[in-house]
Write a protein that holds these residues in place. Structure first.
Motif, PDB file in Angstrom:
ATOM      1  N   ASN A  82       0.829  -1.200   0.000  1.00  0.00           N
ATOM      2  CA  ASN A  82       0.000   0.000   0.000  1.00  0.00           C
ATOM      3  C   ASN A  82       0.863   1.249   0.000  1.00  0.00           C
ATOM      4  N   GLY A  83       0.290   2.345  -0.438  1.00  0.00           N
ATOM      5  CA  GLY A  83       1.002   3.610  -0.455  1.00  0.00           C
ATOM      6  C   GLY A  83       0.187   4.689  -1.137  1.00  0.00           C
ATOM      7  N   ARG A  84       0.701   5.916  -1.116  1.00  0.00           N
ATOM      8  CA  ARG A  84      -0.043   7.060  -1.650  1.00  0.00           C
ATOM      9  C   ARG A  84       0.542   7.623  -2.927  1.00  0.00           C
ATOM     10  N   LEU A  85       1.782   7.227  -3.276  1.00  0.00           N
ATOM     11  CA  LEU A  85       2.450   7.847  -4.415  1.00  0.00           C
ATOM     12  C   LEU A  85       2.725   6.817  -5.501  1.00  0.00           C
ATOM     13  N   SER A  86       2.279   7.128  -6.708  1.00  0.00           N
ATOM     14  CA  SER A  86       2.541   6.286  -7.877  1.00  0.00           C
ATOM     15  C   SER A  86       3.170   7.163  -8.945  1.00  0.00           C
ATOM     16  N   VAL A  87       4.311   6.717  -9.500  1.00  0.00           N
ATOM     17  CA  VAL A  87       5.043   7.494 -10.501  1.00  0.00           C
ATOM     18  C   VAL A  87       5.449   6.555 -11.636  1.00  0.00           C
ATOM     19  N   ASN A  88       5.484   7.085 -12.866  1.00  0.00           N
ATOM     20  CA  ASN A  88       5.825   6.220 -14.009  1.00  0.00           C
ATOM     21  C   ASN A  88       7.297   6.304 -14.390  1.00  0.00           C
ATOM     22  N   ASN A  89       8.160   6.631 -13.416  1.00  0.00           N
ATOM     23  CA  ASN A  89       9.587   6.759 -13.705  1.00  0.00           C
ATOM     24  C   ASN A  89      10.396   6.388 -12.478  1.00  0.00           C
ATOM     25  N   GLY A  90      11.416   5.539 -12.667  1.00  0.00           N
ATOM     26  CA  GLY A  90      12.217   5.083 -11.554  1.00  0.00           C
ATOM     27  C   GLY A  90      13.049   6.171 -10.909  1.00  0.00           C
ATOM     28  N   ASP A  91      13.521   7.143 -11.683  1.00  0.00           N
ATOM     29  CA  ASP A  91      14.312   8.229 -11.106  1.00  0.00           C
ATOM     30  C   ASP A  91      13.471   9.075 -10.155  1.00  0.00           C
ATOM     31  N   ALA A  92      12.196   9.266 -10.508  1.00  0.00           N
ATOM     32  CA  ALA A  92      11.300  10.020  -9.634  1.00  0.00           C
ATOM     33  C   ALA A  92      11.036   9.250  -8.342  1.00  0.00           C
ATOM     34  N   LEU A  93      10.893   7.931  -8.429  1.00  0.00           N
ATOM     35  CA  LEU A  93      10.725   7.120  -7.225  1.00  0.00           C
ATOM     36  C   LEU A  93      11.957   7.206  -6.336  1.00  0.00           C
ATOM     37  N   ARG A  94      13.132   7.256  -6.941  1.00  0.00           N
ATOM     38  CA  ARG A  94      14.362   7.408  -6.168  1.00  0.00           C
ATOM     39  C   ARG A  94      14.320   8.693  -5.347  1.00  0.00           C
ATOM     40  N   VAL A  95      13.894   9.801  -5.969  1.00  0.00           N
ATOM     41  CA  VAL A  95      13.822  11.083  -5.263  1.00  0.00           C
ATOM     42  C   VAL A  95      12.866  10.977  -4.081  1.00  0.00           C
ATOM     43  N   ALA A  96      11.709  10.333  -4.306  1.00  0.00           N
ATOM     44  CA  ALA A  96      10.742  10.183  -3.217  1.00  0.00           C
ATOM     45  C   ALA A  96      11.324   9.346  -2.087  1.00  0.00           C
ATOM     46  N   ALA A  97      12.047   8.285  -2.425  1.00  0.00           N
ATOM     47  CA  ALA A  97      12.671   7.456  -1.387  1.00  0.00           C
ATOM     48  C   ALA A  97      13.727   8.239  -0.622  1.00  0.00           C
ATOM     49  N   LEU A  98      14.520   9.026  -1.329  1.00  0.00           N
ATOM     50  CA  LEU A  98      15.553   9.831  -0.669  1.00  0.00           C
ATOM     51  C   LEU A  98      14.950  10.840   0.303  1.00  0.00           C
ATOM     52  N   ARG A  99      13.736  11.310  -0.002  1.00  0.00           N
ATOM     53  CA  ARG A  99      13.072  12.283   0.850  1.00  0.00           C
ATOM     54  C   ARG A  99      12.254  11.637   1.963  1.00  0.00           C
ATOM     55  N   GLY A 100      12.411  10.339   2.128  1.00  0.00           N
ATOM     56  CA  GLY A 100      11.771   9.658   3.249  1.00  0.00           C
ATOM     57  C   GLY A 100      10.302   9.389   3.071  1.00  0.00           C
ATOM     58  N   GLN A 101       9.821   9.322   1.816  1.00  0.00           N
ATOM     59  CA  GLN A 101       8.385   9.150   1.588  1.00  0.00           C
ATOM     60  C   GLN A 101       7.937   7.689   1.613  1.00  0.00           C
ATOM     61  N   GLY A 102       8.871   6.751   1.662  1.00  0.00           N
ATOM     62  CA  GLY A 102       8.457   5.365   1.741  1.00  0.00           C
ATOM     63  C   GLY A 102       9.509   4.416   1.205  1.00  0.00           C
ATOM     64  N   LEU A 103       9.113   3.157   1.085  1.00  0.00           N
ATOM     65  CA  LEU A 103       9.971   2.103   0.557  1.00  0.00           C
ATOM     66  C   LEU A 103       9.775   2.003  -0.947  1.00  0.00           C
TER      67      LEU A 103
END
Length: 303
Positions: free
Chosen positions: A216-237
């Motif tokens: 489960n989660g709140r953020l869905s992105v169609n690009n792996g680099d964007a997911l990396r940024v979200a992970a770096l900012r502590g938004q989830g796994l």
């Protein structure tokens, strides 16, 4: 008897339906053509041609032999041409399809060096995260990160595509680290919407059995680099390949969890349309990328 010369003489006569025309096409004397065909018939113990003063036609045996002979000569010509192509320097336009993240981070630097090595090659790179139709869309080669199904395309493995479940130290400090895949149900996860089952993460149990988990989660992105940024900012796994997060794992900006459960069944491959002979330019590119990335890619050496 020179059997290859006799074979060419027979095929030329059958196609021209004339000894004279065949001799002109082969640029040898008519008598030489006649002798080669006669010697071939003697060697085979069968008459290949019906000869009269006004016409020339194939016998039943001649028709069957002609079909085989033309294929043999075509294969020989192809083989000779292939050897010539192997010796040719790579040149011309090369159309490549590649996924976005891998294209930006690793393929583009590699292509810069490839083009420096082969100055007569022109590259047209299209980066997107869909599976292109190589034949219908006119691509020479595609870079794909997948467990490839059987198809009419030919694939060569360039490197493993190792995946990790990762998060920032701040997220893990606040929420704790999952100890098993089922623990993810209580965590915030980040999704790649390009994947067909974005919310179902695949794991393997200790005995090797598949272990899919719905997260489960709140953020869905169609690009792996964007997911990396979200992970770096502590938004989830995030479930990401090491070619995206390798440097972050080395620096400690991200940390992995559940390493022993993550399925490692993907590869980075170069895929090209099936053909009898791979062009020298495509072959040179694939050899270059295998050398560049290899079975232990540099982005994994930092993990």
């Amino acid at each position: 008897m020179d059997q290859l010369a006799a074979l060419r003489a027979f095929v030329a006569v059958a196609e021209a339906q004339s000894f004279s025309n065949a001799a002109r096409a082969l640029r040898i004397a008519k008598s030489a053509v006649s002798r080669q065909v006669s010697d071939l018939e003697t060697d085979l113990g069968a008459r290949l041609l019906h000869r009269t003063t006004r016409s020339l036609s194939l016998t039943e045996a001649g028709r069957a032999y002609f079909e085989r002979a033309t294929r043999i000569l075509a294969d020989l010509d192809d083989a000779n041409r292939a050897v010539g192509e192997l010796q040719a320097a790579p040149r011309g336009r090369l159309r490549i399809s590649a996924p976005m993240s891998f294209g930006f981070l690793h393929l583009m630097p590699a292509l810069s060096d490839f083009m420096a090595r082969y100055p007569d090659v022109v590259v047209d790179l299209a980066m997107n995260d869909r599976f292109v139709d190589l034949v219908n869309e006119g691509f020479d080669v595609a870079i794909r990160i997948a467990s490839l199904p059987d198809s009419s395309l030919i694939a060569r493995r360039l490197a493993p595509a190792r995946r990790v479940i990762c998060a920032s130290p701040s997220y893990l400090s606040a929420h704790g680290a999952p100890r098993s895949p089922n623990d993810l149900k209580t965590h915030v996860c980040l999704f790649n919407s390009n994947l067909p089952s974005a919310r179902e993460w695949r794991f393997v149990s200790p005995d090797g059995a598949p272990l899919p988990v719905t997260v489960n989660g709140r953020l869905s992105v169609n690009n792996g680099d964007a997911l990396r940024v979200a992970a770096l900012r502590g938004q989830g796994l995030a479930n990401l390949p090491t070619f995206i997060v390798g440097a972050d794992l080395q620096s400690g900006a991200l940390a992995t969890v559940l390493d022993s459960f993550v399925a490692q069944d993907l590869s980075i491959s170069a895929v090209y349309p099936h053909s009898r002979h791979l062009s020298p330019t495509v072959r040179a590119l694939i050899d270059f990328l295998v050398e560049r990335f290899g079975p232990e890619p540099y982005w994994d050496l930092v993990c």
